[in-house]
Design a protein around this motif. Sequence first.
Motif, short mmCIF file in Angstrom:
data_model
loop_
_atom_site.label_atom_id
_atom_site.label_comp_id
_atom_site.label_asym_id
_atom_site.label_seq_id
_atom_site.Cartn_x
_atom_site.Cartn_y
_atom_site.Cartn_z
N ARG A 114 0.84 -1.20 0.00
CA ARG A 114 0.00 0.00 0.00
C ARG A 114 0.87 1.25 0.00
NH1 ARG A 114 -3.35 0.20 4.71
NH2 ARG A 114 -2.07 -1.32 5.73
N ARG A 115 0.37 2.30 -0.64
CA ARG A 115 1.09 3.57 -0.72
C ARG A 115 0.68 4.48 0.43
NH1 ARG A 115 0.21 1.32 -5.07
NH2 ARG A 115 -1.96 1.88 -5.30
N THR A 116 1.32 4.31 1.57
CA THR A 116 1.03 5.17 2.72
C THR A 116 2.31 5.87 3.15
OG1 THR A 116 1.41 3.37 4.29
CG2 THR A 116 -0.86 3.74 3.58
N VAL A 117 2.14 7.02 3.78
CA VAL A 117 3.25 7.75 4.36
C VAL A 117 3.16 7.56 5.87
CG1 VAL A 117 4.33 10.01 4.65
CG2 VAL A 117 3.22 9.42 2.48
N ARG A 118 4.27 7.19 6.48
CA ARG A 118 4.31 6.92 7.93
C ARG A 118 4.78 8.16 8.69
NH1 ARG A 118 6.11 0.94 8.95
NH2 ARG A 118 5.02 -0.06 7.25
N TYR A 119 4.11 8.42 9.81
CA TYR A 119 4.46 9.54 10.68
C TYR A 119 4.64 9.00 12.10
CZ TYR A 119 2.70 12.31 6.78
OH TYR A 119 2.50 12.86 5.55
N PRO A 120 5.89 8.88 12.57
CA PRO A 120 6.10 8.36 13.93
C PRO A 120 5.65 9.36 14.99
CG PRO A 120 8.20 8.82 12.83
CD PRO A 120 7.12 9.15 11.86
N VAL A 121 5.24 8.84 16.16
CA VAL A 121 4.85 9.68 17.29
C VAL A 121 5.62 9.23 18.53
CG1 VAL A 121 2.56 10.18 16.39
CG2 VAL A 121 2.88 8.24 17.91
N THR A 144 -15.54 -7.86 1.52
CA THR A 144 -14.10 -7.97 1.26
C THR A 144 -13.31 -6.91 2.01
OG1 THR A 144 -14.50 -8.91 -0.92
CG2 THR A 144 -12.35 -7.89 -0.58
N LEU A 145 -12.15 -7.32 2.55
CA LEU A 145 -11.17 -6.38 3.11
C LEU A 145 -10.14 -6.11 2.03
CD1 LEU A 145 -9.83 -4.84 5.45
CD2 LEU A 145 -8.60 -6.94 5.98
N VAL A 146 -10.19 -4.91 1.45
CA VAL A 146 -9.27 -4.55 0.36
C VAL A 146 -8.00 -3.99 0.99
CG1 VAL A 146 -8.98 -3.21 -1.75
CG2 VAL A 146 -11.24 -4.10 -1.15
N HIS A 147 -6.97 -4.83 1.05
CA HIS A 147 -5.72 -4.47 1.71
C HIS A 147 -4.56 -4.30 0.74
CE1 HIS A 147 -5.38 -8.78 1.18
NE2 HIS A 147 -4.08 -8.68 1.43
N LYS A 148 -4.85 -4.48 -0.55
CA LYS A 148 -3.83 -4.26 -1.59
C LYS A 148 -4.55 -3.86 -2.87
CE LYS A 148 -3.63 -9.20 -2.63
NZ LYS A 148 -2.77 -10.37 -2.69
N ASP A 149 -3.78 -3.46 -3.86
CA ASP A 149 -4.36 -2.99 -5.12
C ASP A 149 -5.18 -4.07 -5.81
OD1 ASP A 149 -3.09 -0.59 -4.69
OD2 ASP A 149 -1.52 -0.91 -6.17
N VAL A 150 -6.21 -3.62 -6.52
CA VAL A 150 -7.06 -4.50 -7.33
C VAL A 150 -6.78 -4.16 -8.78
CG1 VAL A 150 -9.42 -5.13 -7.91
CG2 VAL A 150 -8.83 -4.57 -5.54
N PRO A 151 -6.34 -5.15 -9.57
CA PRO A 151 -6.04 -4.87 -10.98
C PRO A 151 -7.28 -4.49 -11.77
CG PRO A 151 -5.10 -6.98 -10.30
CD PRO A 151 -6.00 -6.51 -9.20
N ARG A 152 -7.08 -3.75 -12.82
CA ARG A 152 -8.14 -3.33 -13.75
C ARG A 152 -8.92 -4.56 -14.22
NH1 ARG A 152 -7.74 1.02 -17.48
NH2 ARG A 152 -9.24 0.69 -19.13
#
Length: 166
Positions: free
Chosen positions: A2-9, A137-145
């Motif tokens: 997944r394309r996420t940006v992490r921000y530590p606390v 469904t739990l969509v936890h990764k990309d789904v192809p076209r």
Amino acid sequence: MRRTVRYPVEGANSLWHVYKTVPFLKVVKNFIVIQVARYTPFLGMKSWLYRTFLRMKVGEQTSFALMVMLDVMFPEKISVGRNSVIGYNTTILAHEYLIKEYRLGPVEIGSEVMIGANCTLLPGIQIGDGAIVSAGTLVHKDVPRGAFVGGNPMRIIYTKEQMEQR
């Protein structure tokens, strides 16, 4: 991935830092708009509310069913193409608040996508044009076209090519 940006606390878990990451009044406004839209049966009104007040990108003729729950903190990170259907009681998240960090990521849903009822879409995923996501469904990764996916965890049931052969 997944394309996420992490921000530590530091210190308490990241949810304790929530109003350092997003303004309180923004959350209140988003909450009110989302709750009004969840219960209205008027599809055009929902899309207008989402575009106008939440700054979402919503394509023409896209339908959000009753009870769809959008990310209350960062709805502007959600985009949906044209002529898609988001099923009843689906949750779309663009954030994750964890113990030692929080993550933000866009959710990009293509055009002519069908998402069944009671699905959960996690931050940082893309669903390709013409894809079908089975109910629950739990969509936890990309789904192809053009793919047909389902389950928890999500898996590809048919690829676009296999769907065309059927």
